[in-house]
Design a protein around this motif. Structure first.
Motif, PDB file in Angstrom:
ATOM      1  N   HIS A  43      46.375  51.949  50.563  1.00 48.06           N
ATOM      2  CA  HIS A  43      46.594  51.059  51.699  1.00 48.06           C
ATOM      3  C   HIS A  43      48.046  50.616  51.821  1.00 48.06           C
ATOM      4  CE1 HIS A  43      42.176  49.712  52.522  1.00 48.06           C
ATOM      5  NE2 HIS A  43      42.260  50.983  52.162  1.00 48.06           N
ATOM      6  N   LEU A 187      38.801  49.478  56.799  1.00 48.13           N
ATOM      7  CA  LEU A 187      39.288  50.839  56.983  1.00 48.13           C
ATOM      8  C   LEU A 187      39.520  51.085  58.469  1.00 48.13           C
ATOM      9  CD1 LEU A 187      36.948  52.868  54.577  1.00 48.13           C
ATOM     10  CD2 LEU A 187      39.199  51.903  54.095  1.00 48.13           C
ATOM     11  N   ASP A 188      40.402  52.013  58.775  1.00 46.95           N
ATOM     12  CA  ASP A 188      40.783  52.269  60.169  1.00 46.95           C
ATOM     13  C   ASP A 188      39.561  52.641  61.018  1.00 46.95           C
ATOM     14  OD1 ASP A 188      43.231  51.914  59.069  1.00 46.95           O
ATOM     15  OD2 ASP A 188      43.969  53.948  59.434  1.00 46.95           O
ATOM     16  N   PRO A 252      41.424  56.385  62.610  1.00 47.49           N
ATOM     17  CA  PRO A 252      42.337  56.880  61.576  1.00 47.49           C
ATOM     18  C   PRO A 252      43.257  57.982  62.093  1.00 47.49           C
ATOM     19  CG  PRO A 252      40.082  56.762  60.785  1.00 47.49           C
ATOM     20  CD  PRO A 252      40.021  56.540  62.253  1.00 47.49           C
ATOM     21  N   GLN A 318      33.015  49.718  51.113  1.00 46.49           N
ATOM     22  CA  GLN A 318      33.828  50.849  51.532  1.00 46.49           C
ATOM     23  C   GLN A 318      34.970  51.125  50.553  1.00 46.49           C
ATOM     24  OE1 GLN A 318      33.386  48.033  53.204  1.00 46.49           O
ATOM     25  NE2 GLN A 318      35.198  47.314  54.315  1.00 46.49           N
ATOM     26  N   HIS A 319      35.471  50.067  49.907  1.00 41.77           N
ATOM     27  CA  HIS A 319      36.565  50.264  48.947  1.00 41.77           C
ATOM     28  C   HIS A 319      36.058  50.870  47.636  1.00 41.77           C
ATOM     29  CE1 HIS A 319      39.056  48.334  51.777  1.00 41.77           C
ATOM     30  NE2 HIS A 319      38.660  47.095  51.544  1.00 41.77           N
ATOM     31  N   GLU A 322      36.336  54.446  48.302  1.00 41.49           N
ATOM     32  CA  GLU A 322      37.745  54.838  48.286  1.00 41.49           C
ATOM     33  C   GLU A 322      38.205  55.100  46.861  1.00 41.49           C
ATOM     34  OE1 GLU A 322      41.008  53.407  51.214  1.00 41.49           O
ATOM     35  OE2 GLU A 322      39.728  51.684  50.781  1.00 41.49           O
ATOM     36  N   GLU A 328      39.394  58.500  53.450  1.00 37.91           N
ATOM     37  CA  GLU A 328      39.117  57.373  54.352  1.00 37.91           C
ATOM     38  C   GLU A 328      38.308  57.810  55.569  1.00 37.91           C
ATOM     39  OE1 GLU A 328      41.460  53.796  56.763  1.00 37.91           O
ATOM     40  OE2 GLU A 328      42.577  55.237  55.553  1.00 37.91           O
ATOM     41  N   THR A 329      38.675  58.923  56.176  1.00 32.92           N
ATOM     42  CA  THR A 329      37.938  59.380  57.361  1.00 32.92           C
ATOM     43  C   THR A 329      36.492  59.725  57.019  1.00 32.92           C
ATOM     44  OG1 THR A 329      38.854  61.589  56.971  1.00 32.92           O
ATOM     45  CG2 THR A 329      39.947  60.216  58.617  1.00 32.92           C
ATOM     46  N   VAL A 332      34.608  56.420  56.842  1.00 35.75           N
ATOM     47  CA  VAL A 332      34.441  55.824  58.169  1.00 35.75           C
ATOM     48  C   VAL A 332      33.349  56.540  58.946  1.00 35.75           C
ATOM     49  CG1 VAL A 332      35.559  55.485  60.409  1.00 35.75           C
ATOM     50  CG2 VAL A 332      36.790  54.925  58.312  1.00 35.75           C
TER      51      VAL A 332
END
Length: 357
Positions: A43, A187-188, A252, A318-319, A322, A328-329, A332
């Protein structure tokens, strides 16, 4: 239906055009995101990305809603704004103000923490208390108020829990969901996309309740006692259009973040829609992803306090993925799929309950 389409189209267009403008303005003024040192190392590259993009969502939503009603009134269809719609928009805007203050403090003091948790909660409680006090007022010709002092799942059920009990329930719900969307916004595009799915469900629910309203189809066993179902669908459509336009730039890799301005506002608007459509507990299913992510934080904190050990590598959930090596995508998109399944399950329950017995 025309109101719904106009509101969605106007807010979508304004958000699509307004977001890149906001990116340039915020970047020029140095309104960039600060990153927590204890967060995932990936990040750090996002530091300085413009934030407070939630202001675009809120402004575009308000413009879309009022433009749709203005067009309707000019064309003599006589569809003015309603108490239900205005109260949900008030809740969204009030929480956006709280989030904006939080975001601005982060930027001004160049740190990842803005308002103290107590001050932030106080702001949410004040806005929620005003909403709770007003949402049981303004009866229409059928003595229907925007919300009732009873619990609801697919409809109101059980006896009244009283004004005090109802106020506490509203505050719990609003603070809970506004913070849940805030936790999901890690996240994005994650929170924006998930919220779009819930809002789309409320467009369908409001439209369905309109077509099967007790005041329009007669007092049958499956009709809905909802004060302003069409206007609630218009509100949901306006915010949905604004979120879709924002998601174009927030996907993202994100060019802008919504910040607490957006996440608190979006949590508030879906909570407000739940109360005014009489689907409070159904929102726990429709917004299942938000509930799952919030529970991951509760489990992590509770287990750590009891044992000194962690259940997840990092919370929110979500982390954890990660740090487990997921892109990340990938996270998501898969979380969007979970959100879609939750929305589908909620809509199936909503329809099955309505089906003639």
């Amino acid at each position: 239906m025309r109101l719904i389409l106009i509101a969605a189209a106007v807010s979508l267009l304004l958000s699509m055009v307004g977001t890149p403008l906001a990116i340039r303005i915020f970047a020029r003024r140095g309104y960039g995101q600060n990153i927590r040192e204890e967060g995932p190392s990936g990040h750090y590259d996002k530091k300085g990305t413009p934030t407070m993009g939630g202001t675009v969502i809120v402004i575009a939503s308000l413009c879309g809603y009022f433009t749709a009603h203005l067009v309707s009134m000019v064309s003599f269809d006589s569809d003015p704004p309603t108490a239900s719609g205005l109260l949900v928009l008030f809740l969204m805007t009030g929480l956006a103000v709280v989030g904006f203050i939080d975001d601005f403090i982060k930027i001004y003091k160049q740190r990842s923490l803005g308002l103290r948790s107590g001050a932030k909660a106080l702001g949410q409680l004040i806005v929620g208390a005003v909403f709770a006090a007003l949402v049981i007022r303004f009866p229409n010709a059928y003595a229907l108020t925007p919300a009732e002092t009873r619990l609801s799942f697919l409809r109101d059920f059980g006896p009244s829990i009283g004004i005090i009990g109802f106020t506490l329930w509203v505050l719990f719900f609003i603070v809970g969901f506004s913070n849940a969307v805030n936790l999901t916004d890690g996240l994005d595009g994650l929170a924006t996309g998930a919220t779009c799915l819930v809002l789309a469900a409320y467009v369908l629910i409001g439209n369905w309740q309109l077509r099967n309203s007790c005041t329009s189809v007669g007092f049958g066993p499956n009709c809905y006692w909802v004060r302003d179902p069409l206007d609630l669908a218009v509100v949901a459509a306006a915010v949905l259009g604004a979120c879709l336009g924002f998601l174009w730039w927030n996907a993202p890799p994100a060019k802008i973040f919504m910040g607490d301005t957006g996440s608190l506002a979006l949590g508030g608007v879906i909570a407000g829609l739940a109360f005014t459509t009489r689907t409070q507990l159904l929102l726990v299913i429709l917004g299942g992803l938000f509930a799952i992510i919030t529970m991951s934080v509760i489990i992590q904190v509770g287990f750590f306090k009891l044992t000194g050990r962690r259940v997840f590598r990092m919370a929110p959930l979500q982390h954890h993925f990660e740090l487990s090596g997921w892109a990340e995508t990938t996270i998501v998109v898969r979380f969007w799929l979970i959100a879609a399944l939750c929305v589908a399950a909620g809509l199936v329950l909503f329809y099955v309950e309505w089906m003639p017995k």
